[in-house]
Design an enzyme around this catalytic site. Sequence first.
Site, mmCIF file in Angstrom:
data_model
loop_
_atom_site.group_PDB
_atom_site.id
_atom_site.type_symbol
_atom_site.label_atom_id
_atom_site.label_comp_id
_atom_site.label_asym_id
_atom_site.label_seq_id
_atom_site.Cartn_x
_atom_site.Cartn_y
_atom_site.Cartn_z
ATOM 1 N N GLY A 141 -14.291 -6.481 10.898
ATOM 2 C CA GLY A 141 -14.190 -5.836 10.042
ATOM 3 C C GLY A 141 -14.626 -6.025 8.528
ATOM 4 O O GLY A 141 -14.284 -5.482 7.300
ATOM 5 N N GLY B 293 -0.161 0.489 9.149
ATOM 6 C CA GLY B 293 -0.632 0.901 7.875
ATOM 7 C C GLY B 293 -2.393 1.152 8.059
ATOM 8 O O GLY B 293 -2.851 2.155 7.657
ATOM 9 N N LYS C 48 0.949 -1.112 -0.013
ATOM 10 C CA LYS C 48 -0.101 -0.141 -0.027
ATOM 11 C C LYS C 48 0.898 1.324 -0.192
ATOM 12 O O LYS C 48 0.445 2.190 -0.646
ATOM 13 C CB LYS C 48 -0.966 -0.008 1.232
ATOM 14 C CG LYS C 48 -2.119 -0.871 1.160
ATOM 15 C CD LYS C 48 -3.082 -0.613 2.330
ATOM 16 C CE LYS C 48 -4.115 -1.819 2.007
ATOM 17 N NZ LYS C 48 -5.229 -1.736 3.342
HETATM 18 P P1 NAP Z 1 0.882 -3.248 10.363
HETATM 19 O O1 NAP Z 1 0.866 -2.217 9.431
HETATM 20 O O2 NAP Z 1 1.732 -4.494 10.327
HETATM 21 O O3 NAP Z 1 0.485 -2.794 12.028
HETATM 22 C C1 NAP Z 1 0.179 -3.822 12.966
HETATM 23 C C2 NAP Z 1 0.037 -3.007 14.256
HETATM 24 O O4 NAP Z 1 -0.365 -3.951 15.309
HETATM 25 C C3 NAP Z 1 1.190 -2.302 14.829
HETATM 26 O O5 NAP Z 1 0.704 -1.145 15.394
HETATM 27 C C4 NAP Z 1 1.699 -3.185 15.982
HETATM 28 O O6 NAP Z 1 2.452 -2.389 17.015
HETATM 29 C C5 NAP Z 1 0.253 -3.490 16.328
HETATM 30 N N1 NAP Z 1 0.551 -5.037 17.027
HETATM 31 C C6 NAP Z 1 0.723 -6.132 16.393
HETATM 32 N N2 NAP Z 1 0.808 -7.385 17.202
HETATM 33 C C7 NAP Z 1 0.421 -6.752 18.406
HETATM 34 C C8 NAP Z 1 0.386 -7.195 19.771
HETATM 35 N N3 NAP Z 1 0.363 -8.657 19.757
HETATM 36 N N4 NAP Z 1 -0.274 -6.381 20.778
HETATM 37 C C9 NAP Z 1 -0.378 -5.173 20.546
HETATM 38 N N5 NAP Z 1 -0.063 -4.535 19.127
HETATM 39 C C10 NAP Z 1 0.105 -5.379 18.184
HETATM 40 O O7 NAP Z 1 -0.608 -3.998 9.858
HETATM 41 P P2 NAP Z 1 -1.802 -3.150 9.260
HETATM 42 O O8 NAP Z 1 -1.648 -3.052 7.867
HETATM 43 O O9 NAP Z 1 -2.110 -2.021 10.097
HETATM 44 O O10 NAP Z 1 -2.913 -4.201 9.628
HETATM 45 C C11 NAP Z 1 -3.613 -4.371 10.978
HETATM 46 C C12 NAP Z 1 -5.020 -5.085 10.610
HETATM 47 O O11 NAP Z 1 -5.887 -4.294 10.201
HETATM 48 C C13 NAP Z 1 -4.845 -6.466 10.321
HETATM 49 O O12 NAP Z 1 -5.499 -7.327 11.069
HETATM 50 C C14 NAP Z 1 -5.637 -6.197 8.854
HETATM 51 O O13 NAP Z 1 -6.025 -7.680 8.554
HETATM 52 C C15 NAP Z 1 -6.534 -5.383 9.231
HETATM 53 N N6 NAP Z 1 -7.176 -4.469 8.124
HETATM 54 C C16 NAP Z 1 -8.526 -4.891 7.896
HETATM 55 C C17 NAP Z 1 -9.012 -4.112 6.756
HETATM 56 C C18 NAP Z 1 -10.718 -4.414 6.393
HETATM 57 O O14 NAP Z 1 -11.015 -3.971 5.498
HETATM 58 N N7 NAP Z 1 -11.278 -4.757 7.277
HETATM 59 C C19 NAP Z 1 -8.349 -3.302 5.934
HETATM 60 C C20 NAP Z 1 -6.978 -2.901 6.356
HETATM 61 C C21 NAP Z 1 -6.496 -3.771 7.324
HETATM 62 P P3 NAP Z 1 3.817 -2.267 16.937
HETATM 63 O O15 NAP Z 1 4.223 -1.105 16.415
HETATM 64 O O16 NAP Z 1 4.218 -2.226 18.539
HETATM 65 O O17 NAP Z 1 4.695 -3.400 16.247
#
Ligand code: NAP
Length: 278
Positions: A247, A133, A68
């Site tokens: 979601g 992200g 992205k």
């Molecule tokens: P990302 O960029 O990898 O960010 C992950 C985030 O989660 C970071 O802030 C990380 O914290 C935190 N994290 C990971 N494991 C954790 C834990 N055990 N305890 C606390 N915090 C934790 O991922 P992303 O792209 O933002 O995606 C996040 C979620 O959104 C995913 O599950 C994805 O499937 C979902 N999503 C859904 C949609 C939809 O349309 N429904 C769209 C987009 C994304 P740190 O910074 O400390 O590592």
Amino acid sequence: MVITDQYAVIGNPIAHSKSPLIHAAFATQTGQNLEYQRILGSTENFTTQVQEFFARGGLGLNITLPFKHLAWNIATQSSANANAATAANTLTPCPDGGLIAHNTDGPGLIRDIVHNNHIEIAQRKILLLGAGGAASGILLSLIQQNPKQLIIANRTQAKANALAQRTLTNHPELVNMVSGIGLDQLHDLSFDIIINATSAGINDTIPVIPEHCLKPHGVVYDLLYADQPTQFVKWGQTHGARIALDGLGMLVEQAAEAFYIWRGVRPNTQVVLRSLRG
Ligand code: NAP
């Protein structure tokens, strides 16, 4: 020979993506003649893959993990949502040969929360868990709903601070609304709506937050979706949430926003959401 309009989603992995199913359902429902494929993206060749798709006459791409940010970077024009997120989930071609970056995650989330589920964000206290992200993709749209307070809490506090700071640099007037903290600083704070934008659920876990974090009859929204209630939805249900949503609604709504950008037609998302849930 009639050439059908071509669309696709690119990511890695990509086999699990529901986007082809959703867009095919939108197209059938609205009588639009199009094909929508999956493309397995390669980190080394992502830019070339995108250029080739559009050079072959492709009319629109959805972008998913992990491309992205890269997609936003290679675009020649960007929407406000894409710029705020520094990430794009939708690309369209420009007449001059460049690409326009859009980010429909935020509008999709708001449509699911406010329109589909009749939940007010205005004047509510919002906790946004995560600073990756997805969190940065939805932040501007949440702010535009004018919450009373929006706290970004992240396991790595510096990332929450940086995301809040980036927002405040662009919108200094929000200094009393938006802030970033560590997950371990939630202490005795409580919120009307908690949005889980962490990836903790992928490992079937949830971010560690205090028991009393959700106000009585509050709302929990997990960006993650699954066939069964996610761990965070279950947390909400056992902590007095009035509504606890996953979601899937956001996934369908962000797709509908992209479909509208491409085709100028708004599909009926509830029909598609019901069939996915079924
Ligand atoms: P990302 O960029 O990898 O960010 C992950 C985030 O989660 C970071 O802030 C990380 O914290 C935190 N994290 C990971 N494991 C954790 C834990 N055990 N305890 C606390 N915090 C934790 O991922 P992303 O792209 O933002 O995606 C996040 C979620 O959104 C995913 O599950 C994805 O499937 C979902 N999503 C859904 C949609 C939809 O349309 N429904 C769209 C987009 C994304 P740190 O910074 O400390 O590592």
